[in-house]
Design an enzyme around this catalytic site. Structure first.
Site, PDB file in Angstrom:
ATOM      1  N   LYS A 224       0.825  -1.218   0.000  1.00 35.86           N
ATOM      2  CA  LYS A 224       0.000   0.000   0.000  1.00 35.86           C
ATOM      3  C   LYS A 224       0.856   1.262   0.000  1.00 35.86           C
ATOM      4  O   LYS A 224       0.511   2.246  -0.667  1.00 35.86           O
ATOM      5  CB  LYS A 224      -0.999   0.001   1.158  1.00 35.86           C
ATOM      6  CG  LYS A 224      -0.447  -0.149   2.547  1.00 35.86           C
ATOM      7  CD  LYS A 224      -1.593  -0.179   3.559  1.00 35.86           C
ATOM      8  CE  LYS A 224      -1.077  -0.345   4.978  1.00 35.86           C
ATOM      9  NZ  LYS A 224      -0.480  -1.692   5.198  1.00 35.86           N
ATOM     10  N   GLU A 250       5.320   6.320   9.411  1.00 33.01           N
ATOM     11  CA  GLU A 250       5.983   5.034   9.659  1.00 33.01           C
ATOM     12  C   GLU A 250       7.423   5.041   9.154  1.00 33.01           C
ATOM     13  O   GLU A 250       8.346   4.636   9.868  1.00 33.01           O
ATOM     14  CB  GLU A 250       5.209   3.905   8.979  1.00 33.01           C
ATOM     15  CG  GLU A 250       5.802   2.534   9.237  1.00 33.01           C
ATOM     16  CD  GLU A 250       5.001   1.419   8.605  1.00 33.01           C
ATOM     17  OE1 GLU A 250       4.943   0.329   9.188  1.00 33.01           O
ATOM     18  OE2 GLU A 250       4.420   1.646   7.520  1.00 33.01           O
ATOM     19  N   ARG A 259      12.850   4.676  -1.804  1.00 34.30           N
ATOM     20  CA  ARG A 259      11.913   3.752  -2.456  1.00 34.30           C
ATOM     21  C   ARG A 259      11.427   4.330  -3.779  1.00 34.30           C
ATOM     22  O   ARG A 259      11.302   3.608  -4.772  1.00 34.30           O
ATOM     23  CB  ARG A 259      10.737   3.473  -1.517  1.00 34.30           C
ATOM     24  CG  ARG A 259       9.758   2.480  -2.074  1.00 34.30           C
ATOM     25  CD  ARG A 259       8.688   2.108  -1.066  1.00 34.30           C
ATOM     26  NE  ARG A 259       9.204   1.244  -0.014  1.00 34.30           N
ATOM     27  CZ  ARG A 259       8.424   0.489   0.782  1.00 34.30           C
ATOM     28  NH1 ARG A 259       7.118   0.521   0.626  1.00 34.30           N
ATOM     29  NH2 ARG A 259       8.953  -0.261   1.706  1.00 34.30           N
ATOM     30  N   ARG A 387      -9.649  -1.672  10.330  1.00 40.08           N
ATOM     31  CA  ARG A 387      -9.234  -1.817  11.718  1.00 40.08           C
ATOM     32  C   ARG A 387      -9.633  -0.623  12.577  1.00 40.08           C
ATOM     33  O   ARG A 387      -9.559   0.512  12.148  1.00 40.08           O
ATOM     34  CB  ARG A 387      -7.716  -2.001  11.773  1.00 40.08           C
ATOM     35  CG  ARG A 387      -7.150  -2.239  13.161  1.00 40.08           C
ATOM     36  CD  ARG A 387      -5.679  -2.536  13.077  1.00 40.08           C
ATOM     37  NE  ARG A 387      -5.074  -2.533  14.399  1.00 40.08           N
ATOM     38  CZ  ARG A 387      -3.796  -2.734  14.626  1.00 40.08           C
ATOM     39  NH1 ARG A 387      -2.978  -2.963  13.620  1.00 40.08           N
ATOM     40  NH2 ARG A 387      -3.316  -2.709  15.847  1.00 40.08           N
ATOM     41  N   LYS A 424     -15.954   0.700  -1.831  1.00 35.93           N
ATOM     42  CA  LYS A 424     -16.933   1.774  -1.644  1.00 35.93           C
ATOM     43  C   LYS A 424     -16.585   2.883  -2.615  1.00 35.93           C
ATOM     44  O   LYS A 424     -15.416   3.241  -2.771  1.00 35.93           O
ATOM     45  CB  LYS A 424     -16.911   2.307  -0.211  1.00 35.93           C
ATOM     46  CG  LYS A 424     -17.902   3.454   0.012  1.00 35.93           C
ATOM     47  CD  LYS A 424     -17.838   4.020   1.423  1.00 35.93           C
ATOM     48  CE  LYS A 424     -18.829   5.178   1.595  1.00 35.93           C
ATOM     49  NZ  LYS A 424     -18.772   5.771   2.949  1.00 35.93           N
ATOM     50  N   ARG A 426     -18.519   6.521  -3.779  1.00 40.09           N
ATOM     51  CA  ARG A 426     -19.669   7.423  -3.803  1.00 40.09           C
ATOM     52  C   ARG A 426     -19.921   7.991  -5.188  1.00 40.09           C
ATOM     53  O   ARG A 426     -20.977   8.556  -5.454  1.00 40.09           O
ATOM     54  CB  ARG A 426     -19.441   8.582  -2.821  1.00 40.09           C
ATOM     55  CG  ARG A 426     -19.704   8.185  -1.381  1.00 40.09           C
ATOM     56  CD  ARG A 426     -19.837   9.380  -0.473  1.00 40.09           C
ATOM     57  NE  ARG A 426     -20.209   8.935   0.879  1.00 40.09           N
ATOM     58  CZ  ARG A 426     -19.638   9.345   1.981  1.00 40.09           C
ATOM     59  NH1 ARG A 426     -18.653  10.223   1.915  1.00 40.09           N
ATOM     60  NH2 ARG A 426     -20.028   8.906   3.158  1.00 40.09           N
TER      61      ARG A 426
END
Length: 456
Positions: A224, A250, A259, A387, A424, A426
């Site tokens: 991700k 993080e 990266r 979560r 999801k 919209r």
């Protein structure tokens, strides 16, 4: 503390500039097309000038011919003037007051500047009232003050109620622009938002749209962060004037940029730890470094960021395009929730949505998933796996999951295929899009992938 009395202050405005704008449009209707994107009726101080400009904007939206006769008739019909004689006199004076039609944009700039100065006076009064009330903390008042100043700088109207006329005009203009772009694009759909660079995904979500809160979630190891950074580079490359801001809670900013460099150069990230690299790879690396350093991407790796800090930093950006936060569960709230993490995450996601709306940019927040997928035969994530809080699903405009079956099944023949599941949306339909995954480069790409009988 001194008692500040702002009553009696002369509010700045330029009657000559306001009248010259109207007169220039009456002399040449084409002028309106040059100024209407930045000049709005509420920018006018005099009520009569504001009302006349509203009529002009309505006529422009309806593609009506604009000249002294048509405008005079429309102003009388809309009650701007009591009768035609009064309208003729006022509009005639406006036309006679114009020094030069060609400098109409300059007159419009003066009207807008005076409006901003008036708005600054009103905002200052509100800030002083907030301080004197004693009911808010200093941090909250600073955030309130920054919000007010940001709205003025961004040209956001501060009134709570807005006439539907202006909103209708904006929506009609937006559709006209989309139709124009659609035709110019050879009849192919165009993005209403910022294109992510992933064609199939863009076709489903119509790009990254303003004021949207987009949740990108996955189990650890699915990529991700890599996907978000790939999007950041793609968007920044396509929209060179837009500033893309990344808040990494993080990874350090050095890790993030390393990266990005390896992903662009198509070399393994191991070279950043071992130094083992070929001359050809070095050349690729240096070309990627030159490419990335010219992009308007900004990285913040401050630990423990909260919404107030993030908003304060974003308001200083001059042309903000999109915001990426990695990741949601590492954010903190300014409030005290006594260890109730569910309530704290709910507060954070609600404020992220408010921030996206206030700043009028897409906010992409990365999120962890609970262990639910690991317990199921089909390990594809579900909305219920988000979560810490169900409010993540509730507040988000779009929720996307990344899933690679090869992560669990090393014999899967499609080792380089990743599913991006739009759970999801919209703005349109949900469903699955497919991406190429190159793990050694932490890079996602567009691929053609055909699903047959539920599989490849």
């Amino acid at each position: 503390m001194a008692d500040y009395d702002l009553t009696g202050i002369n509010l700045p405005f330029s009657p000559d500039a306001e009248q010259s704008v109207i007169g220039a449009v009456l002399l040449d209707g084409n002028v309106l097309g040059d100024i209407i994107t930045t000049l709005h009726p509420e920018h006018f101080y005099a009520d009569v000038n504001r009302s006349v400009f509203e009529v002009l904007a309505s006529m422009f939206m309806a593609s009506e011919k604009i000249d002294i006769l048509t405008v005079l008739d429309a102003c009388v019909r809309h009650g701007v003037f009591e009768n035609a004689a009064e309208a003729r006199r006022y509009l005639g004076d406006a036309m006679n007051s114009v020094p030069s039609v060609s400098t109409a944009p300059k007159y419009a700039d003066i009207v807008t500047e005076k409006y901003m100065l008036r708005s600054l006076i009103f905002a200052s009064k509100e800030i002083i009232d907030a301080v004197n009330s004693g009911g808010e903390t200093a941090d909250n008042i600073v955030d309130f003050a920054e919000h007010k100043i940001y709205d003025i700088r961004s040209g956001v109207e501060n009134t709570c109620l807005t006439s539907i006329r202006g909103i209708v005009y904006d929506r009609v203009k937006m559709l006209n622009d989309l139709v124009r772009d659609y035709n110019a694009n050879g009849g192919k759909p165009v993005m209403s938002g910022l294109a992510t660079g992933f064609t199939e995904l863009d076709n489903r979500i119509y790009g990254l749209n303003r004021s949207d809160l987009i949740i990108l979630a996955a189990r650890p190891g699915m990529g991700k962060t890599s996907f978000a950074m790939n999007m950041a580079v793609n968007v920044s490359q396509k929209y060179r004037d837009k500033q893309i801001c990344v808040f990494s809670l993080e990874m350090s900013k050095e890790q993030i940029v390393s990266r990005m460099l390896c992903s662009e150069a198509r070399i393994s990230s191991d070279v950043m730890r071992t130094g083992k690299i070929s001359p050809e790879q070095i050349n690729n690396f240096m070309r990627s470094a030159e490419f990335l350093q010219n992009l308007e991407i900004y990285v913040d790796d401050s630990p423990g960021c909260n919404i107030m800090n993030i908003k304060s930093k974003l308001r200083r950006m001059k042309n903000l395009g999109a915001v990426i936060i990695d990741y949601l569960q590492l954010m903190t709230s300014a409030g005290n929730y006594n260890g109730n993490r569910v309530a704290e995450i709910s507060e954070i996601t609600r404020n992220l949505k408010i921030m996206a709306k206030e700043l009028n940019v897409p906010v992409i927040a990365l999120s962890q998933l609970a262990r639910g997928p690991e317990q199921r035969p089909d390990k594809r994530p579900l909305l219920s796996d988000l979560r810490d809080s169900g409010s993540i699903e509730q507040d988000a405009d779009i929720v996307m999951f990344l899933y690679r079956n090869s992560y669990y099944d090393k014999t899967d023949p499609n080792q380089n295929v990743c599913e991006c599941i739009v759970a999801k949306n919209r703005h349109g339909e949900t469903g699955t899009t497919y991406l190429g995954w190159h793990g050694e480069y932490t890079r996602f790409t567009n691929i053609e992938y055909k699903v047959q009988n539920g599989g490849a």
